[in-house]
Design a protein around this motif. Structure first.
Motif, PDB file in Angstrom:
ATOM      1  N   LEU A 212       0.856  -1.194   0.000  1.00 57.46           N
ATOM      2  CA  LEU A 212       0.000   0.000   0.000  1.00 57.46           C
ATOM      3  C   LEU A 212       0.889   1.240   0.000  1.00 57.46           C
ATOM      4  O   LEU A 212       1.083   1.879   1.048  1.00 57.46           O
ATOM      5  CB  LEU A 212      -0.920   0.003   1.225  1.00 57.46           C
ATOM      6  N   PRO A 213       1.487   1.575  -1.133  1.00 59.75           N
ATOM      7  CA  PRO A 213       2.363   2.755  -1.161  1.00 59.75           C
ATOM      8  C   PRO A 213       1.601   4.031  -0.816  1.00 59.75           C
ATOM      9  O   PRO A 213       0.495   4.275  -1.315  1.00 59.75           O
ATOM     10  CB  PRO A 213       2.859   2.784  -2.612  1.00 59.75           C
ATOM     11  N   ILE A 214       2.184   4.848   0.028  1.00 63.15           N
ATOM     12  CA  ILE A 214       1.608   6.128   0.447  1.00 63.15           C
ATOM     13  C   ILE A 214       2.556   7.228  -0.021  1.00 63.15           C
ATOM     14  O   ILE A 214       3.721   7.259   0.386  1.00 63.15           O
ATOM     15  CB  ILE A 214       1.427   6.193   1.966  1.00 63.15           C
ATOM     16  N   GLY A 215       2.063   8.105  -0.899  1.00 68.07           N
ATOM     17  CA  GLY A 215       2.941   9.150  -1.380  1.00 68.07           C
ATOM     18  C   GLY A 215       2.238  10.117  -2.301  1.00 68.07           C
ATOM     19  O   GLY A 215       1.005  10.159  -2.399  1.00 68.07           O
ATOM     20  N   SER A 252      15.266  -2.628  -6.317  1.00 66.12           N
ATOM     21  CA  SER A 252      14.366  -3.686  -6.754  1.00 66.12           C
ATOM     22  C   SER A 252      13.501  -3.152  -7.881  1.00 66.12           C
ATOM     23  O   SER A 252      13.293  -1.934  -8.022  1.00 66.12           O
ATOM     24  CB  SER A 252      13.489  -4.172  -5.594  1.00 66.12           C
ATOM     25  N   PHE A 253      12.980  -4.091  -8.669  1.00 64.06           N
ATOM     26  CA  PHE A 253      12.099  -3.758  -9.779  1.00 64.06           C
ATOM     27  C   PHE A 253      10.829  -4.602  -9.641  1.00 64.06           C
ATOM     28  O   PHE A 253      10.906  -5.795  -9.342  1.00 64.06           O
ATOM     29  CB  PHE A 253      12.778  -4.027 -11.121  1.00 64.06           C
ATOM     30  N   PHE A 294      16.686   1.050  -1.291  1.00 66.21           N
ATOM     31  CA  PHE A 294      17.041   0.908   0.119  1.00 66.21           C
ATOM     32  C   PHE A 294      16.041   0.012   0.853  1.00 66.21           C
ATOM     33  O   PHE A 294      15.448   0.388   1.868  1.00 66.21           O
ATOM     34  CB  PHE A 294      17.127   2.273   0.801  1.00 66.21           C
ATOM     35  N   GLY A 295      15.851  -1.204   0.338  1.00 67.74           N
ATOM     36  CA  GLY A 295      14.917  -2.130   0.966  1.00 67.74           C
ATOM     37  C   GLY A 295      13.479  -1.678   0.861  1.00 67.74           C
ATOM     38  O   GLY A 295      12.680  -1.934   1.755  1.00 67.74           O
ATOM     39  N   ASP A 296      13.147  -1.012  -0.221  1.00 67.57           N
ATOM     40  CA  ASP A 296      11.796  -0.483  -0.479  1.00 67.57           C
ATOM     41  C   ASP A 296      11.401   0.630   0.479  1.00 67.57           C
ATOM     42  O   ASP A 296      10.214   0.945   0.622  1.00 67.57           O
ATOM     43  CB  ASP A 296      10.733  -1.589  -0.421  1.00 67.57           C
ATOM     44  N   MET A 297      12.370   1.218   1.148  1.00 74.28           N
ATOM     45  CA  MET A 297      12.030   2.363   1.980  1.00 74.28           C
ATOM     46  C   MET A 297      11.589   3.546   1.113  1.00 74.28           C
ATOM     47  O   MET A 297      10.828   4.403   1.559  1.00 74.28           O
ATOM     48  CB  MET A 297      13.229   2.748   2.852  1.00 74.28           C
ATOM     49  N   LEU A 298      12.084   3.598  -0.122  1.00 73.85           N
ATOM     50  CA  LEU A 298      11.645   4.603  -1.083  1.00 73.85           C
ATOM     51  C   LEU A 298      11.083   3.871  -2.291  1.00 73.85           C
ATOM     52  O   LEU A 298      11.722   2.973  -2.836  1.00 73.85           O
ATOM     53  CB  LEU A 298      12.816   5.504  -1.496  1.00 73.85           C
ATOM     54  N   TRP A 299       9.863   4.251  -2.699  1.00 73.93           N
ATOM     55  CA  TRP A 299       9.143   3.557  -3.766  1.00 73.93           C
ATOM     56  C   TRP A 299       8.838   4.541  -4.890  1.00 73.93           C
ATOM     57  O   TRP A 299       8.228   5.587  -4.668  1.00 73.93           O
ATOM     58  CB  TRP A 299       7.857   2.960  -3.201  1.00 73.93           C
ATOM     59  N   ALA A 337       6.743   2.522   1.415  1.00 74.14           N
ATOM     60  CA  ALA A 337       6.027   1.243   1.432  1.00 74.14           C
ATOM     61  C   ALA A 337       5.921   0.782   2.882  1.00 74.14           C
ATOM     62  O   ALA A 337       6.862   0.187   3.430  1.00 74.14           O
ATOM     63  CB  ALA A 337       6.761   0.210   0.585  1.00 74.14           C
ATOM     64  N   PRO A 338       4.813   1.052   3.550  1.00 72.48           N
ATOM     65  CA  PRO A 338       4.718   0.754   4.996  1.00 72.48           C
ATOM     66  C   PRO A 338       4.783  -0.730   5.324  1.00 72.48           C
ATOM     67  O   PRO A 338       5.365  -1.115   6.337  1.00 72.48           O
ATOM     68  CB  PRO A 338       3.364   1.358   5.389  1.00 72.48           C
TER      69      PRO A 338
END
Length: 410
Positions: A212-215, A252-253, A294-299, A337-338
């Motif tokens: 559930l990406p929040i941005g 990641s992709f 960075f481990g999906d910390m930024l999406w 990405a919470p």
């Protein structure tokens, strides 16, 4: 296996130092033990031991020779110390110059001659053992460098070398506490419970995606739908698909299907129509593309959105055909990405506890290795003393030859 290799390398270094200098072409430059060539050579030797029993036999013999040389070196030290004590006593006798101790001096000189012979015998045995060890080492080198006899052995060797290289990299990452790949190893391990992971320390993986990406989302071109998207501050979308991470989840992709969760009470206006379109009429017909850092910390994600006309009632604008695309937009989202963050946090916490347990076990193993080494050194010293005592007893039992008449008469 690693103990055998370590001992063999130490033994090889000792043989190299003890080998006599021989004139000839200049020796190649020394190779750092941490260089890629040295590490690859170590991997090849480890795999040769695993795949060929004769290599293990040669290494076992090298270890036996190492033990024997250690005993002979200790014995050499005993004899050398005895020789020094004898000549120290002879020097003291000479300084005193008393007639009563001349017989004692002659006995000491005779003893020193016996010790000299024993020292020569020990050096000869060390030389012979070193020569045999070099022969065994040559056998190992020849077997390690020998080409694979068939395709099956070639594949086994390649897999073994890759496994050894991965194990070395994993050991290095385990020591890294301040780097990203070292700090996130627990997060990767926990996520690999539901993913297909491979490589050293989970370097690569295919992972199911439910996020559930929040941005903030930006839309182009300047259409009615894009203007609506750009007018919203924060958006949430539901993504489900598959992602591939690489470089220890630095990047990641993802390919996913998603549904934008827009505000239900809002309406969208488009040029050429006075109709108010509900946000529920926004569709995403194609899979989206995402990049996680960075481990999906930024999406970062890229999607194509369509606003479609309805079929009937308030959802349909009469100036457009049913289900026609009345507006579209290419959207770009910067989000967090919470769900991935929660999994990373739980995995990192578990990794902290695991590392504490590993450190305690490593400390206990180091203490045990120290005790074992002390016991081995004591065993070598005891063996040398027993051998020296046995040789001394044998020398004492040897009868002194009776002088002939001519020797007695001078």
């Amino acid at each position: 296996m690693s103990i055998v290799f370590t001992n063999a390398w130490m033994f090889g270094a000792m043989l190299t130092a003890a080998a006599p200098a021989v004139e000839g072409p200049a020796a190649p430059a020394p190779v750092s033990p941490k260089s890629s060539a040295a590490l690859k050579s170590g991997d090849m030797r480890a795999c040769a031991v695993e795949l060929r029993p004769e290599v293990q036999t040669a290494y076992d013999r090298v270890k036996e020779l190492e033990q024997e040389i250690a005993v002979e070196e200790a014995l050499h030290g005993i004899y050398d110390k005895a020789w020094a004590e004898i000549w120290k006593r002879i020097a003291a006798i000479d300084a005193g110059a008393k007639e009563t101790v001349k017989d004692e001096r002659a006995g000491l000189v005779k003893r020193s001659e016996g010790v000299d012979r024993q020292l020569a015998a020990v050096k000869l045995r060390i030389t012979e053992l070193a020569g045999e060890a070099r022969t065994q080492q040559d056998v190992v080198d020849d077997l390690v460098d020998a080409p694979a006899v068939n395709g099956r052995e070639r594949r086994q060797r390649r897999r073994c070398e890759r496994s050894a290289s991965n194990a070395r990299i994993e050991a290095q990452i385990e020591k890294e506490t301040r780097s990203f790949r070292g700090a996130m190893v627990g997060a990767r391990r926990s996520r690999c419970a539901t993913a297909i992971c491979w490589g050293p320390s989970y370097k690569f993986a295919f992972e199911p995606l439910a996020e559930l990406p929040i941005g903030k989302t930006f839309g182009v071109p300047s259409s009615g739908l894009a203007r609506y998207v750009n007018g919203n501050d924060i958006q949430v979308s539901f993504n489900a698909g598959v992602r591939f991470w690489m470089a220890w989840d630095w990047v990641s992709f993802a390919v996913y299907l998603s549904k934008p969760l827009l505000q239900g009470g809002d309406f969208i206006h488009v040029s050429g129509s006075k109709h108010e379109f509900a946000t529920s009429q926004v569709r995403r017909p194609l899979p989206g593309l995402g990049v996680g850092l960075f481990g999906d910390m930024l999406w970062l994600s890229f999607d194509y959105d369509q606003l479609r006309n309805g079929n009937a009632g308030n959802l349909r604008a009469p100036e457009f055909p049913q289900n026609a695309i009345v507006s579209h937009a290419f959207t770009f989202t910067v989000a967090i990405a919470p769900m991935a963050g929660v999994r990373n946090g739980l995995g990192t916490l578990g990794e902290k506890n695991r590392r504490e347990a590993v450190e305690a076990a490593a400390k206990e193993a180091a203490e045990k290795a120290k005790r074992d080494q002390e016991a081995a050194d004591a065993a070598v010293a005891k063996a040398a003393e027993e051998k020296a005592a046995a040789e001394k007893a044998a020398a004492d039992e040897t009868p002194t030859p009776t002088p002939t008449v001519d020797e007695a008469n001078g």
